[in-house]
Write a protein that holds these residues in place. Structure first.
Motif, short mmCIF file in Angstrom:
data_model
loop_
_atom_site.label_atom_id
_atom_site.label_comp_id
_atom_site.label_asym_id
_atom_site.label_seq_id
_atom_site.Cartn_x
_atom_site.Cartn_y
_atom_site.Cartn_z
N ASP A 240 0.95 -1.25 0.09
CA ASP A 240 -0.06 0.20 0.07
C ASP A 240 0.92 1.29 -0.19
O ASP A 240 0.28 2.43 -0.04
CB ASP A 240 -0.83 0.24 1.22
N PRO A 242 2.93 2.99 -2.14
CA PRO A 242 2.59 4.04 -3.16
C PRO A 242 1.26 4.99 -2.83
O PRO A 242 1.30 5.91 -3.42
CB PRO A 242 2.72 3.33 -4.34
N ASN A 243 0.14 4.14 -2.18
CA ASN A 243 -1.12 5.09 -2.20
C ASN A 243 -1.39 5.15 -0.51
O ASN A 243 -2.53 5.81 -0.06
CB ASN A 243 -2.20 4.14 -2.71
N GLN A 246 -2.81 8.75 0.43
CA GLN A 246 -4.23 8.90 -0.01
C GLN A 246 -5.17 7.96 0.77
O GLN A 246 -6.44 8.38 1.07
CB GLN A 246 -4.50 8.43 -1.44
N GLN A 247 -4.82 6.94 1.15
CA GLN A 247 -5.74 5.83 1.85
C GLN A 247 -5.87 6.74 3.24
O GLN A 247 -7.24 6.62 3.79
CB GLN A 247 -5.20 4.60 2.30
N ASN A 250 -8.33 9.63 2.71
CA ASN A 250 -9.71 9.28 2.52
C ASN A 250 -10.32 8.97 3.89
O ASN A 250 -11.59 9.14 3.97
CB ASN A 250 -9.80 8.06 1.77
#
Length: 256
Positions: A240, A242-243, A246-247, A250
């Motif tokens: 996870d 790389p993102n 963003q996670q 959110n």
């Protein structure tokens, strides 16, 4: 002189003395700790029943409106069977153990140390105390970077007694408290509290307590009764990364 070559203070009672040398002083959770225990015999031969290493920390506990520090043993390792140390004899016993993946990080008021002890028949047991610097592993470090990238600053980190529903192996959790100083959540959140629940070197559960800033009369009432806080769980792994920012964004967006 390297850390490995430095001998820690010896504690002798006119008999056997123990001195611990560690390969290094900085480790990540899950890493192998290696070193040597040096035992020096005293004026007479003595039987050593046991050599043990204990991994320790402290945590904050509250009782009767008073806060105090409690020492907790995270793990204990036996490194030899019984033997006899002769008069003025010197022995070196190598050891290694896995630093538990749920070992607290050396940050804020959290300290982690190893105690080395000898069980000696008919004698006061000598021992010593060696501090470790425990740093984040890759995934933990990326979580910190993601939270920093969202505009949060670490305000405090401390090990505190935890309710049963939040406990792992220990009666406490290490809590990281962040405040938003820039970015999308400044003015929306008062603070963000984060607890790591590792299940391996490459995956973990994150426990978030999101504290919303009071807005209007209803918000002030919610804050007064503690209803402005939301508890959220997020499972992440190294895949996870790389993102990851963003996670987390959110999750916080849904509860801010």
């Amino acid at each position: 002189m390297s850390f490995f070559d430095k001998a820690f203070a010896s504690i002798g009672i006119g008999s056997a003395a123990v001195d611990t040398k560690l390969e290094k002083d900085t480790y990540m959770p899950g890493e192998v700790v290696r070193g040597v225990v040096e035992i020096r015999g005293g004026k007479v031969a003595q039987q050593i029943d046991d050599i043990y290493l204990s991994l320790n920390t402290t945590y904050l506990k509250e009782s009767d409106d008073r806060k105090y520090n409690v020492t907790a043993t995270l793990d204990r390792f036996r490194i030899t069977s019984p033997f006899t140390i002769g008069k003025n004899e010197r022995k070196e016993i190598p050891f290694s153990f896995d630093l538990p993946i749920d070992t607290p990080l050396s940050i804020g008021k959290s300290k982690i140390w190893v105690t080395t002890g000898l069980d000696i028949k008919n004698a006061v047991d000598p021992g010593d105390k060696d501090y470790l610097k425990v740093i984040p592993n890759r995934l933990m470090n990326e979580v910190f970077n993601a939270i920093d990238g969202l505009g949060f600053r670490l305000r405090e980190a401390e090990c505190e007694a935890a309710p049963h529903r939040l406990r792992g192996r220990f009666p406490f959790v290490q809590e990281f408290e962040f405040v938003p100083t820039s970015g999308a959540f400044r003015g929306k959140l008062d603070e963000l509290e984060v607890v790591f629940r590792p299940s391996g070197s490459d995956r973990m559960e994150l426990l978030f307590q999101v504290d919303r800033r009071a807005r209007g009369l209803g918000g002030l009432f919610a804050e007064a009764i503690g209803a402005d806080e939301s508890n959220v769980r997020l499972n992440v792994s190294t895949t996870d990364i790389p993102n990851l920012q963003q996670q987390i964004h959110n999750v916080l967006q849904r509860y801010s």
